[in-house]
Design a protein around this motif. Structure first.
Motif, PDB file in Angstrom:
ATOM      1  N   ILE A   1      20.934 -17.108  54.810  1.00  0.00           N
ATOM      2  CA  ILE A   1      19.358 -17.199  54.706  1.00  0.00           C
ATOM      3  C   ILE A   1      18.844 -17.511  53.229  1.00  0.00           C
ATOM      4  O   ILE A   1      17.898 -18.485  53.319  1.00  0.00           O
ATOM      5  N   ASN A   2      19.556 -17.108  52.150  1.00  0.00           N
ATOM      6  CA  ASN A   2      19.155 -17.388  50.962  1.00  0.00           C
ATOM      7  C   ASN A   2      19.309 -18.911  50.342  1.00  0.00           C
ATOM      8  O   ASN A   2      20.351 -19.586  50.801  1.00  0.00           O
ATOM      9  N   ALA A   3      18.315 -19.585  49.834  1.00  0.00           N
ATOM     10  CA  ALA A   3      18.076 -20.719  49.616  1.00  0.00           C
ATOM     11  C   ALA A   3      18.235 -20.895  47.955  1.00  0.00           C
ATOM     12  O   ALA A   3      17.149 -20.110  47.461  1.00  0.00           O
ATOM     13  N   TYR A   4      18.851 -21.475  47.180  1.00  0.00           N
ATOM     14  CA  TYR A   4      18.858 -21.167  45.742  1.00  0.00           C
ATOM     15  C   TYR A   4      19.382 -22.564  45.101  1.00  0.00           C
ATOM     16  O   TYR A   4      19.988 -23.435  45.726  1.00  0.00           O
ATOM     17  N   GLU A   5      19.135 -22.885  43.732  1.00  0.00           N
ATOM     18  CA  GLU A   5      19.580 -23.779  42.879  1.00  0.00           C
ATOM     19  C   GLU A   5      21.106 -23.580  42.623  1.00  0.00           C
ATOM     20  O   GLU A   5      21.319 -22.711  42.118  1.00  0.00           O
ATOM     21  N   PRO A   6      21.933 -24.430  42.924  1.00  0.00           N
ATOM     22  CA  PRO A   6      23.447 -24.052  43.029  1.00  0.00           C
ATOM     23  C   PRO A   6      23.870 -24.228  41.358  1.00  0.00           C
ATOM     24  O   PRO A   6      24.907 -23.748  41.146  1.00  0.00           O
ATOM     25  N   GLY A   7      23.492 -25.000  40.608  1.00  0.00           N
ATOM     26  CA  GLY A   7      23.776 -25.246  39.311  1.00  0.00           C
ATOM     27  C   GLY A   7      25.088 -26.285  39.356  1.00  0.00           C
ATOM     28  O   GLY A   7      25.022 -27.054  40.279  1.00  0.00           O
ATOM     29  N   SER A   8      25.635 -26.131  38.222  1.00  0.00           N
ATOM     30  CA  SER A   8      26.553 -27.173  37.967  1.00  0.00           C
ATOM     31  C   SER A   8      28.009 -27.356  38.822  1.00  0.00           C
ATOM     32  O   SER A   8      28.822 -28.208  39.104  1.00  0.00           O
ATOM     33  N   VAL A   9      28.158 -26.283  39.941  1.00  0.00           N
ATOM     34  CA  VAL A   9      28.967 -26.263  40.926  1.00  0.00           C
ATOM     35  C   VAL A   9      28.788 -27.723  41.688  1.00  0.00           C
ATOM     36  O   VAL A   9      29.559 -28.372  42.329  1.00  0.00           O
ATOM     37  N   PHE A  10      27.386 -27.961  41.919  1.00  0.00           N
ATOM     38  CA  PHE A  10      26.947 -29.032  42.811  1.00  0.00           C
ATOM     39  C   PHE A  10      27.562 -30.473  42.240  1.00  0.00           C
ATOM     40  O   PHE A  10      27.451 -31.290  43.052  1.00  0.00           O
ATOM     41  N   LYS A  11      28.104 -30.328  41.044  1.00  0.00           N
ATOM     42  CA  LYS A  11      28.444 -31.658  40.331  1.00  0.00           C
ATOM     43  C   LYS A  11      29.607 -32.380  41.019  1.00  0.00           C
ATOM     44  O   LYS A  11      30.047 -33.602  40.959  1.00  0.00           O
ATOM     45  N   ILE A  12      30.400 -31.494  41.725  1.00  0.00           N
ATOM     46  CA  ILE A  12      31.616 -32.085  42.398  1.00  0.00           C
ATOM     47  C   ILE A  12      31.280 -33.013  43.584  1.00  0.00           C
ATOM     48  O   ILE A  12      31.874 -33.957  43.885  1.00  0.00           O
ATOM     49  N   PHE A  13      30.073 -32.585  44.246  1.00  0.00           N
ATOM     50  CA  PHE A  13      29.452 -33.365  45.293  1.00  0.00           C
ATOM     51  C   PHE A  13      28.781 -34.631  44.721  1.00  0.00           C
ATOM     52  O   PHE A  13      28.981 -35.873  45.366  1.00  0.00           O
ATOM     53  N   THR A  14      28.197 -34.800  43.794  1.00  0.00           N
ATOM     54  CA  THR A  14      27.573 -35.972  43.158  1.00  0.00           C
ATOM     55  C   THR A  14      28.577 -36.690  42.547  1.00  0.00           C
ATOM     56  O   THR A  14      28.382 -37.978  42.624  1.00  0.00           O
TER      57      THR A  14
ATOM     58  N   THR B   1      26.259 -21.939  36.398  1.00  0.00           N
ATOM     59  CA  THR B   1      25.261 -21.186  35.945  1.00  0.00           C
ATOM     60  C   THR B   1      23.886 -21.776  35.970  1.00  0.00           C
ATOM     61  O   THR B   1      23.726 -22.420  35.008  1.00  0.00           O
ATOM     62  N   ALA B   2      23.126 -21.226  36.956  1.00  0.00           N
ATOM     63  CA  ALA B   2      21.742 -21.769  36.861  1.00  0.00           C
ATOM     64  C   ALA B   2      20.781 -20.538  37.026  1.00  0.00           C
ATOM     65  O   ALA B   2      20.693 -19.624  37.376  1.00  0.00           O
ATOM     66  N   GLN B   3      19.280 -20.941  36.069  1.00  0.00           N
ATOM     67  CA  GLN B   3      18.757 -20.203  36.066  1.00  0.00           C
ATOM     68  C   GLN B   3      17.844 -19.879  37.384  1.00  0.00           C
ATOM     69  O   GLN B   3      17.709 -20.933  37.875  1.00  0.00           O
ATOM     70  N   ILE B   4      17.381 -18.831  37.812  1.00  0.00           N
ATOM     71  CA  ILE B   4      16.780 -18.621  39.094  1.00  0.00           C
ATOM     72  C   ILE B   4      15.426 -19.337  39.124  1.00  0.00           C
ATOM     73  O   ILE B   4      14.618 -18.716  38.139  1.00  0.00           O
TER      74      ILE B   4
END
Length: 627
Positions: free
Chosen positions: A263-276, A480-483
């Motif tokens: 249910i929760n949607a959030y900004e993932p931070g640097s983990v997302f860099k593997i996809f970009t 590490t992503a600021q909320i």
């Protein structure tokens, strides 16, 4: 006599008789004209199917609850009855007596609702022993028992008093577990299907212990820990904390019931860099050996005069390096520069192929789509692509992150995530067995393998070094992503995360952790990466995956399995607990002097009378079975 039968007297008798006859005939004629009533069959009983783990361990099983009802006006000694019933109901004598005294002339009163089968049996014996049967009764209420309490609670869900699921698999598979229009298989009973989940209860327990220890040590507000097989898409562990004891669901808070991973949607931070990073390499916009010079700050001014500034967490410049080093040091400057090489539409297209902006389609209710902007949106700006590239200006769910990582781990082809391993009928016959369902290829196999090798470098000498295993290769990426909440960034509130894929040579497992609002230390590399290490070690040992230097044992391959001995009934009632239904058939057929009442399917979990009770002629032995 002639004087007695005078005409007036005859009229007095005949007229009423004639009226009665006329009424009867007219009533008969009226009823004869009415259409014949249609007899409707009584509604069959629906016996809800069980939810078990992949090995058949019960997680949600059918049971009976009872409402304890009395007729107050028939109770002669209220205080005496209250004193005897109180300890069996976990109530005080005063509580029971007060209820009855409020309405001493009433004909119906609930003393206590939803008592267990064991409480009902003890009460029934007391009622019979003291002659209270004329004013006591039990209303049967089909219900659920959750043997593992809070284990995988948001996945399993809960069944309400109405017989409907209120969340999780109980809700999403309602029609399977409790079919309203099913085939009547025995008597007047419709049997629901049994759902085997992909999770392993023992492994789930071990990982939940790690997760709970992490919650306590970080004093976090919540935590998500997921594990899945990369080749099949089967989810092995699904953890949301805080969690709820399903046997006390109605008393739980909304936070304990919340399925954050879906249910929760959030900004993932640097983990997302593997996809970009995967998108840049797969498209050919950035090569594995392309050199990028970074100063620690990305600064660009657009043709419209807009200034874009993105800084690294580490202010020191990294100088020249490839995309491998950019992932190793999680360099925001490098990723912002790489975003300039790709067009907006192509960039978003890659992210959509990974599954972002869409539900994963797992068997859970309420799953979020997250938020993935389109270049045509008004909110898309000159900095959007660069910020999405580092895991900002995009909202994802933990399940979406797991789905995308499984695509990389499976060499670019994502298997669809699932929680259902098998579905069987009441006799254990398979009606569905999961086979992997593969989606469209997301990346070239070479690209996926390259990204995993980069993740291994992150573990060896980058931000994920605290997740390193001694004897199994693992690739990681931390974040590490600021909320971002209600249109603003929260001060000192972070989402700390880490993704792990292992073993690198032949990826089998993907593990992902999200820690929300940890107090004190909050860097993903410091508090999330060690959890990936602990979880990976548990999975490797539990599944028996090979480790370098591990001892090897030889075995003949022959395993001796001792069969159950036949049940013998002598002078006392034997212990039937744990026996399958097939073991009971010879006993029922062979002892015609005894009456057997068998309830449910599966294995014996309760019996009455208790083992050791002397056997008497025409004794009734009640056996309750569950999966």
């Amino acid at each position: 006599m002639n004087t007695f039968y005078r005409k007036p007297r005859l009229w007095i008798v005949l007229i009423p008789c004639a009226l009665v006859v006329f009424y009867i005939l007219s009533r008969f004629a009226s009823l004869a004209k009415q259409p014949e009533p249609v007899l409707t069959a009584s509604m069959p009983t629906i016996e809800r199917g069980s939810i078990v783990d992949r090995n058949g361990r019960p997680l949600a099983v059918v049971t009976n609850f009872y409402h304890f009802v009395v007729t107050p006006k028939l109770i002669e000694d209220i205080d005496g009855f209250s004193a005897l019933a109180a300890p069996l109901l976990n109530m005080t004598q005063e509580e029971i007596a007060e209820k009855i005294y409020r309405n001493p002339k009433g004909s119906f009163l609930y003393i206590k609702k939803k008592i267990t089968q064991a409480q009902r049996d003890e009460l029934y014996k007391m009622i019979e022993d003291h002659g209270f049967t004329n004013f006591c009764r039990f209303d049967r209420l089909p219900g659920r028992v959750y043997p593992m309490n809070d284990l995988a609670s948001t996945l399993i869900g809960f069944m309400g008093d109405s017989g409907k699921g209120l969340g999780g698999i109980e809700f999403s598979e309602q029609n399977l577990l409790s079919p309203e229009n099913g085939i009547v298989e025995s008597g007047d009973v419709i049997h629901g299907k049994n759902v085997f989940l992909t999770i392993d209860a023992n492994l789930q327990y071990k990982l939940e212990k790690i997760a709970k220890d992490t919650m306590n040590s970080t004093k976090a507000a919540s935590l998500i820990l997921l594990a899945a097989e990369s080749k099949t898409g089967e989810i092995l562990s699904y953890i949301n904390l805080p969690s709820v004891n399903l046997n006390e669901y109605t008393m739980a808070s909304s936070e304990e019931k919340r399925d954050r991973a879906a249910i929760n949607a959030y900004e993932p931070g640097s983990v997302f860099k593997i996809f970009t990073a995967a998108a840049y390499v797969d498209s050919g916009r950035v090569g594995p050996n392309t050199l990028i010079h970074t100063t620690g700050t990305y600064l660009r001014t657009t043709n419209l005069g807009e200034t874009i500034k993105i800084e690294c967490h580490d202010p020191h410049p990294h100088g020249w390096g490839t995309i491998r080093e950019a992932l190793e040091y999680s360099c925001n400057d490098a990723f912002a520069q790489m975003s300039e090489t790709m067009g907006n539409d192509e960039f978003v297209s890659y992210l959509k192929k990974f599954g972002f902006g869409e539900r994963t389609g797992v068997e859970l209710p309420g799953e979020t789509k997250g938020i993935l902007k389109s270049p045509s949106d008004k909110s898309w700006s000159a900095r959007t692509k660069a910020t999405i590239s580092i895991g900002q200006e995009i909202s994802v769910s933990a399940l979406q992150m797991l789905q995308a990582s499984v695509a990389i781990a499976n060499h670019g082809i994502p298997p669809k995530l699932t929680f259902i391993k098998r579905i069987t009928d009441k006799d254990g016959n398979d009606e569905y067995v999961h086979t992997p369902e593969y989606k469209t290829r997301v990346l070239k196999s070479s690209t996926a393998d390259f990204i995993i090798s980069c993740m291994e470098k992150v573990t060896q000498s980058g931000t994920g070094h605290r997740a390193a295993l001694k004897d199994v290769s693992i690739g990681t990426k931390t974040g590490t992503a600021q909320i971002f909440e209600n249109g603003r960034l929260l001060e000192n509130q972070y989402i700390s995360s880490c993704m792990g894929i292992f073993p690198v040579e032949d990826p089998q497992i993907v593990v992902y952790i999200v820690i929300e609002k940890a107090q004190g230390e909050n860097l993903g590399g410091r508090i999330a990466a060690p959890v990936i290490k602990s979880a990976a070690n548990e999975i490797i040992d539990y599944q028996g995956q090979p480790r370098e230097g591990a001892a090897s044992l030889e075995h003949s391959g022959v395993v001796s399995i001792k069969e159950n001995q036949p049940i013998q009934i002598g002078k006392t009632v034997p212990d039937f607990t744990g026996r399958p239904k097939r073991d009971l058939v010879p006993v029922v057929d062979g002892r015609k002097d005894l009456n057997f009442q068998i309830n449910g399917e599966g294995w014996v979990v309760r019996q009455s009378p208790a083992p050791g009770t002397p056997v008497t002629e025409n004794m009734t032995i009640e056996l309750n079975l569950e999966y």
